[in-house]
Motif scaffolding. Sequence first.
Motif, PDB file in Angstrom:
ATOM      1  N   SER A 235      -5.813   2.587  -1.924  1.00 31.19           N
ATOM      2  CA  SER A 235      -4.758   3.470  -1.439  1.00 31.19           C
ATOM      3  C   SER A 235      -4.504   4.603  -2.419  1.00 31.19           C
ATOM      4  O   SER A 235      -4.353   5.767  -2.037  1.00 31.19           O
ATOM      5  CB  SER A 235      -3.468   2.674  -1.213  1.00 31.19           C
ATOM      6  OG  SER A 235      -3.654   1.652  -0.260  1.00 31.19           O
ATOM      7  N   SER A 236      -4.457   4.264  -3.706  1.00 29.76           N
ATOM      8  CA  SER A 236      -4.202   5.273  -4.728  1.00 29.76           C
ATOM      9  C   SER A 236      -5.349   6.276  -4.810  1.00 29.76           C
ATOM     10  O   SER A 236      -5.119   7.485  -4.922  1.00 29.76           O
ATOM     11  CB  SER A 236      -3.995   4.585  -6.083  1.00 29.76           C
ATOM     12  OG  SER A 236      -3.696   5.522  -7.082  1.00 29.76           O
TER      13      SER A 236
ATOM     14  N   ALA B 299       0.113   4.705  -2.328  1.00 31.24           N
ATOM     15  CA  ALA B 299      -0.384   5.792  -1.490  1.00 31.24           C
ATOM     16  C   ALA B 299       0.486   7.033  -1.627  1.00 31.24           C
ATOM     17  O   ALA B 299      -0.006   8.142  -1.864  1.00 31.24           O
ATOM     18  CB  ALA B 299      -0.449   5.344  -0.031  1.00 31.24           C
TER      19      ALA B 299
ATOM     20  N   VAL C 235      -6.217  -3.323  -2.561  1.00 33.38           N
ATOM     21  CA  VAL C 235      -5.492  -2.452  -1.632  1.00 33.38           C
ATOM     22  C   VAL C 235      -4.778  -1.342  -2.388  1.00 33.38           C
ATOM     23  O   VAL C 235      -4.797  -0.171  -1.987  1.00 33.38           O
ATOM     24  CB  VAL C 235      -4.483  -3.279  -0.805  1.00 33.38           C
ATOM     25  CG1 VAL C 235      -3.566  -2.365  -0.002  1.00 33.38           C
ATOM     26  CG2 VAL C 235      -5.217  -4.231   0.130  1.00 33.38           C
ATOM     27  N   ALA C 236      -4.152  -1.691  -3.508  1.00 31.42           N
ATOM     28  CA  ALA C 236      -3.437  -0.688  -4.299  1.00 31.42           C
ATOM     29  C   ALA C 236      -4.402   0.360  -4.849  1.00 31.42           C
ATOM     30  O   ALA C 236      -4.103   1.563  -4.828  1.00 31.42           O
ATOM     31  CB  ALA C 236      -2.684  -1.371  -5.433  1.00 31.42           C
TER      32      ALA C 236
ATOM     33  N   GLU D 109      -4.267   1.709 -11.320  1.00 35.78           N
ATOM     34  CA  GLU D 109      -3.506   0.953 -10.327  1.00 35.78           C
ATOM     35  C   GLU D 109      -4.081  -0.453 -10.166  1.00 35.78           C
ATOM     36  O   GLU D 109      -3.342  -1.430 -10.064  1.00 35.78           O
ATOM     37  CB  GLU D 109      -3.527   1.690  -8.989  1.00 35.78           C
ATOM     38  CG  GLU D 109      -2.507   1.212  -7.981  1.00 35.78           C
ATOM     39  CD  GLU D 109      -1.090   1.577  -8.380  1.00 35.78           C
ATOM     40  OE1 GLU D 109      -0.186   0.738  -8.135  1.00 35.78           O
ATOM     41  OE2 GLU D 109      -0.874   2.659  -8.931  1.00 35.78           O
TER      42      GLU D 109
ATOM     43  N   TRP E  53       0.805  -1.216   0.000  1.00 35.38           N
ATOM     44  CA  TRP E  53       0.000   0.000   0.000  1.00 35.38           C
ATOM     45  C   TRP E  53       0.837   1.265   0.000  1.00 35.38           C
ATOM     46  O   TRP E  53       0.368   2.325  -0.417  1.00 35.38           O
ATOM     47  CB  TRP E  53      -0.903   0.006   1.231  1.00 35.38           C
ATOM     48  CG  TRP E  53      -0.127   0.092   2.522  1.00 35.38           C
ATOM     49  CD1 TRP E  53       0.331  -0.952   3.259  1.00 35.38           C
ATOM     50  CD2 TRP E  53       0.294   1.279   3.190  1.00 35.38           C
ATOM     51  NE1 TRP E  53       1.027  -0.495   4.349  1.00 35.38           N
ATOM     52  CE2 TRP E  53       1.016   0.866   4.340  1.00 35.38           C
ATOM     53  CE3 TRP E  53       0.141   2.641   2.943  1.00 35.38           C
ATOM     54  CZ2 TRP E  53       1.573   1.773   5.223  1.00 35.38           C
ATOM     55  CZ3 TRP E  53       0.703   3.543   3.825  1.00 35.38           C
ATOM     56  CH2 TRP E  53       1.395   3.115   4.957  1.00 35.38           C
ATOM     57  N   LEU E  54       2.100   1.191   0.483  1.00 39.01           N
ATOM     58  CA  LEU E  54       2.890   2.408   0.642  1.00 39.01           C
ATOM     59  C   LEU E  54       3.193   3.074  -0.693  1.00 39.01           C
ATOM     60  O   LEU E  54       3.047   4.290  -0.847  1.00 39.01           O
ATOM     61  CB  LEU E  54       4.191   2.084   1.386  1.00 39.01           C
ATOM     62  CG  LEU E  54       5.124   3.276   1.624  1.00 39.01           C
ATOM     63  CD1 LEU E  54       4.430   4.341   2.462  1.00 39.01           C
ATOM     64  CD2 LEU E  54       6.404   2.813   2.316  1.00 39.01           C
TER      65      LEU E  54
ATOM     66  N   SER F  36      -5.321   8.540  -1.534  1.00 44.69           N
ATOM     67  CA  SER F  36      -4.157   9.420  -1.448  1.00 44.69           C
ATOM     68  C   SER F  36      -4.176  10.475  -2.550  1.00 44.69           C
ATOM     69  O   SER F  36      -3.815  11.633  -2.320  1.00 44.69           O
ATOM     70  CB  SER F  36      -2.870   8.600  -1.507  1.00 44.69           C
ATOM     71  OG  SER F  36      -2.782   7.887  -2.725  1.00 44.69           O
TER      72      SER F  36
END
Length: 261
Positions: free
Chosen positions: A182-183, A46, A178-179, A96, A42-43, A186
């Motif tokens: 998160s994208s 994000a 999740v990707a 994503e 996720w980092l 963010s």
Amino acid sequence: MSQSMTPPQPEPSPVTASTPPSVETPETPPIGHEHSDVSGGWLRPAVFGAMDGLVSNAALIAGVAGGTQDATDSNAVVLAGLAGLAAGAFSMAAGEYASVASQSEAAEREIAKERQEILTNPEAERAELVEMLTEKGLDAELAEEVATQVHRNVDAAVAVHAMEEFGVDPDELASPTVAAVSSFLSFSLGALVPVVPFLVDGDALPWAIGLTLVALFLCGAVVTRLTSRPWWFGGLRQVLLGGAAFVLTFWIGSLVGAGLG
């Protein structure tokens, strides 16, 4: 004549092997260490989604502000900023999701192929693992023993072959959901930053750009968690890139606005 008497001396106490209380034994550091997530998770979506939202929407706002006859026309700027936020967030999330899903599906296909090869031709796959281990520096005898141990369990053999042959851990494939989430979140948060000052004050372009540059510096500093660069380098790099985007789009907007006006 009286003879002086020497008093008896106490016997020395036995020396014990215990550690004196005043001496502190240093703690043994834990075995092993942790690495940062460099494979996605996720980092990455994000942080990069937030930076994309900051740069693209602030640049869009700068271009619209530069192209209008009155650069303080907050209605046009806010409309463009919110439209850019919505369009960019959905686009980033869809892109994503498709990207990570395709990557995970390709990895799953290769893992299934490797499993089939291990099941149908176990000796050839075991010999292949022996060769890979010897190339990494293990003695031939030890490599034989390790490969034999690994191939006693099919799942373990698949995991080892997948990691050694194409660098994928079957248990840690990135999640497209999740990707994407998160994208989306963010990007929306980043794109909202340059819009907020215009919701408070119509003449807010300097504040919007300044706030965006501060947010870009923080995002750039966070990105250095994934690299070996110092935090200030990542922050300044993002500020310079974002600032260049704002200046160029404002200039292009001014040229287009003057031509249309």
